[in-house]
Scaffold this motif. Structure first.
Motif, mmCIF file in Angstrom:
data_model
loop_
_atom_site.group_PDB
_atom_site.id
_atom_site.type_symbol
_atom_site.label_atom_id
_atom_site.label_comp_id
_atom_site.label_asym_id
_atom_site.label_seq_id
_atom_site.Cartn_x
_atom_site.Cartn_y
_atom_site.Cartn_z
ATOM 1 N N GLU A 185 0.907 -0.974 -0.019
ATOM 2 C CA GLU A 185 -0.088 -0.067 -0.009
ATOM 3 C C GLU A 185 0.806 1.295 0.030
ATOM 4 O OE1 GLU A 185 -3.560 -0.060 -0.062
ATOM 5 O OE2 GLU A 185 -2.973 -2.257 -0.540
ATOM 6 N N PRO A 186 0.440 2.383 -0.458
ATOM 7 C CA PRO A 186 1.295 3.680 -0.505
ATOM 8 C C PRO A 186 1.426 4.063 0.870
ATOM 9 C CG PRO A 186 -0.742 3.806 -1.817
ATOM 10 C CD PRO A 186 -0.850 2.602 -1.223
ATOM 11 N N ASP A 187 2.591 4.361 1.064
ATOM 12 C CA ASP A 187 3.007 4.973 2.454
ATOM 13 C C ASP A 187 2.984 6.367 2.615
ATOM 14 O OD1 ASP A 187 5.094 6.035 1.141
ATOM 15 O OD2 ASP A 187 6.584 4.652 1.660
ATOM 16 N N ALA A 188 3.272 7.212 3.633
ATOM 17 C CA ALA A 188 3.226 8.573 4.013
ATOM 18 C C ALA A 188 3.719 9.433 2.856
ATOM 19 C CB ALA A 188 4.044 8.848 5.368
ATOM 20 N N SER A 189 4.882 9.046 2.218
ATOM 21 C CA SER A 189 5.279 9.552 1.075
ATOM 22 C C SER A 189 4.460 9.527 -0.414
ATOM 23 C CB SER A 189 6.826 9.191 0.491
ATOM 24 O OG SER A 189 6.747 7.827 -0.207
ATOM 25 N N GLY A 190 3.418 8.677 -0.022
ATOM 26 C CA GLY A 190 2.572 8.603 -1.340
ATOM 27 C C GLY A 190 3.090 7.315 -2.235
ATOM 28 N N ARG A 191 4.254 6.890 -2.204
ATOM 29 C CA ARG A 191 4.742 5.699 -3.135
ATOM 30 C C ARG A 191 4.345 4.578 -2.208
ATOM 31 N NH1 ARG A 191 10.897 7.483 -4.008
ATOM 32 N NH2 ARG A 191 10.872 7.493 -1.773
ATOM 33 N N ARG A 192 4.303 3.417 -2.996
ATOM 34 C CA ARG A 192 3.846 2.299 -2.504
ATOM 35 C C ARG A 192 5.048 1.843 -1.794
ATOM 36 N NH1 ARG A 192 1.701 -1.359 -7.290
ATOM 37 N NH2 ARG A 192 1.141 -2.820 -5.383
ATOM 38 N N ARG A 193 4.826 1.067 -0.618
ATOM 39 C CA ARG A 193 5.699 0.808 0.286
ATOM 40 C C ARG A 193 6.281 -0.765 -0.164
ATOM 41 N NH1 ARG A 193 5.537 1.648 5.910
ATOM 42 N NH2 ARG A 193 3.529 2.476 5.668
ATOM 43 N N PRO A 194 7.654 -0.647 -0.384
ATOM 44 C CA PRO A 194 8.424 -1.849 -0.551
ATOM 45 C C PRO A 194 8.269 -3.003 0.706
ATOM 46 C CG PRO A 194 9.979 -0.151 -0.288
ATOM 47 C CD PRO A 194 8.598 0.317 0.033
ATOM 48 N N ILE A 195 7.895 -4.153 0.498
ATOM 49 C CA ILE A 195 7.821 -5.063 1.559
ATOM 50 C C ILE A 195 8.639 -6.423 0.921
ATOM 51 C CG2 ILE A 195 6.367 -6.758 2.677
ATOM 52 C CD1 ILE A 195 3.883 -4.716 1.756
ATOM 53 N N GLU A 196 9.497 -6.917 1.883
ATOM 54 C CA GLU A 196 10.186 -8.091 1.744
ATOM 55 C C GLU A 196 9.499 -9.239 1.364
ATOM 56 O OE1 GLU A 196 12.808 -8.776 4.883
ATOM 57 O OE2 GLU A 196 14.365 -6.811 4.599
ATOM 58 N N LYS A 197 9.936 -10.063 0.178
ATOM 59 C CA LYS A 197 9.305 -11.373 -0.089
ATOM 60 C C LYS A 197 10.161 -12.277 0.887
ATOM 61 C CE LYS A 197 8.186 -10.960 -4.832
ATOM 62 N NZ LYS A 197 8.472 -11.481 -6.234
ATOM 63 N N LYS A 198 9.444 -13.159 2.012
ATOM 64 C CA LYS A 198 10.227 -13.799 2.759
ATOM 65 C C LYS A 198 10.766 -14.987 1.933
ATOM 66 C CE LYS A 198 8.880 -14.138 7.592
ATOM 67 N NZ LYS A 198 7.692 -13.990 8.265
ATOM 68 N N GLY A 199 12.066 -15.216 2.539
ATOM 69 C CA GLY A 199 12.606 -16.439 1.940
ATOM 70 C C GLY A 199 13.143 -16.254 0.482
ATOM 71 N N SER A 200 13.150 -14.958 0.031
ATOM 72 C CA SER A 200 13.823 -14.643 -1.497
ATOM 73 C C SER A 200 15.312 -14.383 -1.496
ATOM 74 C CB SER A 200 12.730 -13.976 -1.941
ATOM 75 O OG SER A 200 12.801 -12.738 -1.186
ATOM 76 N N GLU A 201 15.932 -14.455 -0.388
ATOM 77 C CA GLU A 201 17.364 -14.009 -0.258
ATOM 78 C C GLU A 201 18.151 -14.879 -1.327
ATOM 79 O OE1 GLU A 201 15.782 -14.876 2.314
ATOM 80 O OE2 GLU A 201 16.025 -13.297 3.958
#
Lengths: 462, 285
Positions: A365-381
């Motif tokens: 979802e968009p964060d305070a800056s209006g840009r969509r918040r990046p979320i880590e994909k679990k286990g994708s390291e």
């Protein structure tokens, strides 16, 4: 009859496979023919929206009209009324989010190439007009400007035009601030910056190099002992930010500021320079970040012979860099690993970088800056083998001026607080540029320099 | 341009120069450093201030000839000019409330320990100055040192002068003899500082170390001089020697990391030094 072509005249440039091996300027500039053709695309709107999009309100349709009339020096004079660094702005301004974004021609097709025309006019002037600007009649007031970056140079220029006795104090050994230590030669030749500085000198502005204000002289001393009636602080951005992940202090991890300073200011890429830089030919570099500074660091690395990744936690759409820089970087062979974020940097047994663990990201979802918040994909390291990591994550204000100037108010992030006239919490002390806003653009810093000059002029001419 | 007023070759590789820089001389305090550039192609290198004369308007530094820059500097004589000289940078050394301290210096670090010892001594603090050199040939500035302290202790690595002892041994002897120091100030090679801290930590004596990491601008812009401080609770924090230092709590410094970072351009430095020496030889011919 205006030229109704829907596309901008393309900018002649060095071929990508040639330029990614040299530090010469990438964009070569319009020919007179191209400039005339492009200028005729301007509709000369009655209510020019482009002007409002410019932080220093260059009278855009008027200068373009002069180009159409082949009065190039006249066009330069129109720009110079409001902008003291036309050759710089024509090259580094993010026109697509400023003047050109508002251009009516952009509703259907490309907007007028305002930036490219500005550059044409400024280069024409630099090539054909040699007379130094007139020295204005002195008005007897003494002003100090701290920092010789875009904010400081603009403020000094505006005040000098009004007859102020201006001294610019620069901490480094060369004037220009970010224009000389940050922006690479292939995007902004240093001879252009020097020309702007020389122009100010001809107008009577004095430049004092190697002066770290706050250490060698404080702002209070400048005003009380050295007779400066007002001070403008344009000391720029400060300390680089890091991610605070393991391995960030290994050898081979640079801040973009350090990496670019070694290359641009200290000329580490040139034969004969004494300043070292780790050898990058045949090596792999990861630049972390997506702004103009990240693009500059990536493109410098490429020119030094490295394979280069941009690692950015959001997507291509969200890259904060100018479109043109991103396009140029892609053309030059830089690989974009967007939606990726570093987790840890690994070193070999003597402390040099050998790889980096990165994790895939997705946008929420968009964060305070209006840009969509990046979320880590679990286990994708996964492991990315790299020899050098450059952190281009922005900067936090330099604490030096604040800690040595009693009564100077700063905000939570350490930026100097100013009022609508550009004045700080201290009477007679004005500020602008990155020292106030945190890392931003050249043109915004110039706008702030103008505001400071206006504020100082209003205060001192009372 | 900045004029070299005096030049004293202390040992074949250790040189003292006094530079005309009135504004810096006016503000300099012990513990601070300057950044200099020898010529147009020069790199910016930080060197700690050895002494200053506010009336004469001069600042003295002591440098060791190790790389291209210091080799070039070595060939500048009295009356010659160097390109850039910036300062005073970093924070002055503060040892508030101390009545008795040991100032420990090793090698070229002794030259840097001098102004701190002098300032403390002049302000009435009991100062034991403990210095170590490799051998008798590199022992320097003893007359000055003796005037800047209450007691002076010297040792050499090979025993060729006074006695064979490392500064850690000299320091521990004094501690065991009941010196009861309020604090220790230490400056010298990174390994020496690390081991001095190992000694003082054993006796729980607060220890300030003067760090000299690689720098570029030296004014808080590039972040090259960063180092890690480890807190007691296991967390760690990044600090910048140019604006947060150069003095730090020696018990918190991540020595291994700083040692490695300090060697980042070692190979380049050796190669550049060789090139410069060859160039100088050619010019002499």
């Amino acid at each position: 009859m205006p030229n109704m072509s829907l596309v901008k005249n393309p900018m002649p440039s060095q071929e990508p496979d040639v330029r990614n091996k040299n530090f010469l300027e990438v964009a070569l500039g319009y020919t007179e023919e191209q400039a005339l053709d492009e200028a005729q695309r301007c509709l000369n709107c009655k209510n020019p929206l482009c002007v409002n999009g410019c932080p220093v309100n260059v009278h855009i349709p008027q200068f373009i009209e002069k180009i159409v009339a082949k009065d190039y020096e006249g066009a330069y004079q129109v720009i110079h009324e409001t902008s003291s660094l036309p050759a710089v702005c024509g090259r580094v301004c993010p026109q697509e989010t400023q003047c050109e974004m508002h251009c009516i021609r952009g509703k259907k097709g490309d907007p007028v190439g305002i930036g490219r025309l500005e550059r044409f006019v400024a280069d024409w002037h630099n090539e054909h007009v040699n007379e130094a600007p007139a020295k204005p009649e002195p008005n007897g007031h003494k002003v100090a400007v701290i920092g010789s970056g875009p904010a400081g140079l603009t403020c000094a220029g505006d005040l000098a035009k009004k007859g102020y006795d201006v001294t610019v104090f620069e901490a480094l050994h060369l004037a220009g601030g970010v224009l000389v230590y940050g922006i690479p030669e292939f995007r902004l030749p240093k001879s252009i910056v020097q020309k702007e500085v020389d122009g100010l000198k001809a107008m009577g502005v004095k430049f004092e190099m190697n002066m770290v204000i706050g250490r060698v002289v404080s702002i209070d001393e400048l005003m009380q002992e050295y007779g400066f009636e007002a001070v403008f602080v344009g000391s720029g951005a400060g300390l680089p930010m890091f991610m605070h992940i393991p391995g960030e202090n290994l050898c081979g991890v640079y801040s973009a500021n350090e990496f670019l300073t070694r290359i641009n200011l200290m000329k580490a890429y040139k034969e004969g320079a004494d300043t070292p830089l780790m050898p990058l030919a045949g090596k792999t570099v990861a630049v972390v970040g997506g702004g103009n500074v990240a693009m500059d660091a990536a493109r410098c690395s490429k020119r030094l012979g490295a394979n280069v990744y941009i690692v950015y936690r959001r997507g291509m759409e969200e890259l904060p860099a100018r479109h043109e820089e991103v396009e140029h970087a892609i053309e030059e062979g830089i690989v974009f690993k967007t939606l990726h974020n570093p987790v840890e940097i690994h070193g070999n047994d003597v402390g040099y970088v050998k790889g980096m663990t990165v994790i895939e990201m997705e946008l929420g979802e968009p964060d305070a800056s209006g840009r969509r918040r990046p979320i880590e994909k679990k286990g994708s390291e996964f492991e990315l083998p790299v020899d050098c990591v450059i952190m281009a994550l922005g900067t936090s204000p330099n604490p030096l001026i604040k800690s040595t100037t009693p009564g100077l108010e700063v905000n939570k992030k350490g930026g100097i607080v100013i009022d609508e006239a550009g004045m700080t919490s201290k009477l007679g002390v004005y500020a602008g540029g990155d020292a106030v806003t945190g890392a931003a653009t050249v043109i915004l810093a110039m706008g702030a320099g103008k505001l400071g000059a206006k504020g100082i002029d209003e205060q001192l001419s009372k | 341009m900045y004029r070299i007023v005096t030049k004293k070759v202390l040992t074949p590789t250790l040189v003292l120069i006094e530079i005309e820089a009135p504004m810096i001389a006016k503000k300099a305090e012990p513990g601070q450093f300057i950044i200099l550039r020898v010529d147009e192609n020069g790199e910016r290198i930080p060197i700690t201030i050895h002494d200053f004369d506010r009336e004469k308007g001069t600042v003295s530094i002591i440098y060791q000839v190790v790389g291209a820059t210091t080799e070039k500097l070595f060939h500048k004589e009295e009356g010659d000019y160097i390109q850039d000289f910036v300062g005073p940078l970093g924070n002055a050394t503060e040892m508030p409330g101390c009545k008795k301290v040991a100032v420990v210096g090793g090698g070229v670090g002794t030259a840097i320990a001098f102004p701190v010892a002098k300032k403390l001594h002049e302000s009435g603090v009991h100062v034991d100055l403990i210095v170590g050199f490799r051998n008798k040939d590199v022992v320097v500035l003893e007359d000055e040192f003796k005037k800047a302290c209450t007691n002076y202790y010297v040792g050499t690595d090979d025993g060729s002068y006074v006695r064979k002892a490392l500064v850690t041994e000299l320091l521990e002897e004094q501690i065991n003899a009941g010196a009861n120091y309020d604090a220790v100030f230490c400056v010298g090679p990174m390994m020496m500082m690390k081991f001095v801290c190992k000694v003082t930590e054993k006796y729980n004596i607060p220890t300030v170390v003067s760090m000299s990491p690689i720098m570029v601008d030296g004014t808080g812009m590039c972040g090259c001089c960063r180092l890690t401080l480890k807190e007691a609770d296991g967390t760690s924090v990044t600090k910048f020697a140019c604006v947060d230092g150069p003095d730090f709590d020696g018990f918190k410094v991540d020595w291994d990391e700083s040692v490695k970072r300090g060697k980042m351009y070692g190979e380049w430095e050796r190669r550049k030094h060789e090139e410069t020496c060859n160039l100088v030889k050619k010019e002499v011919k």
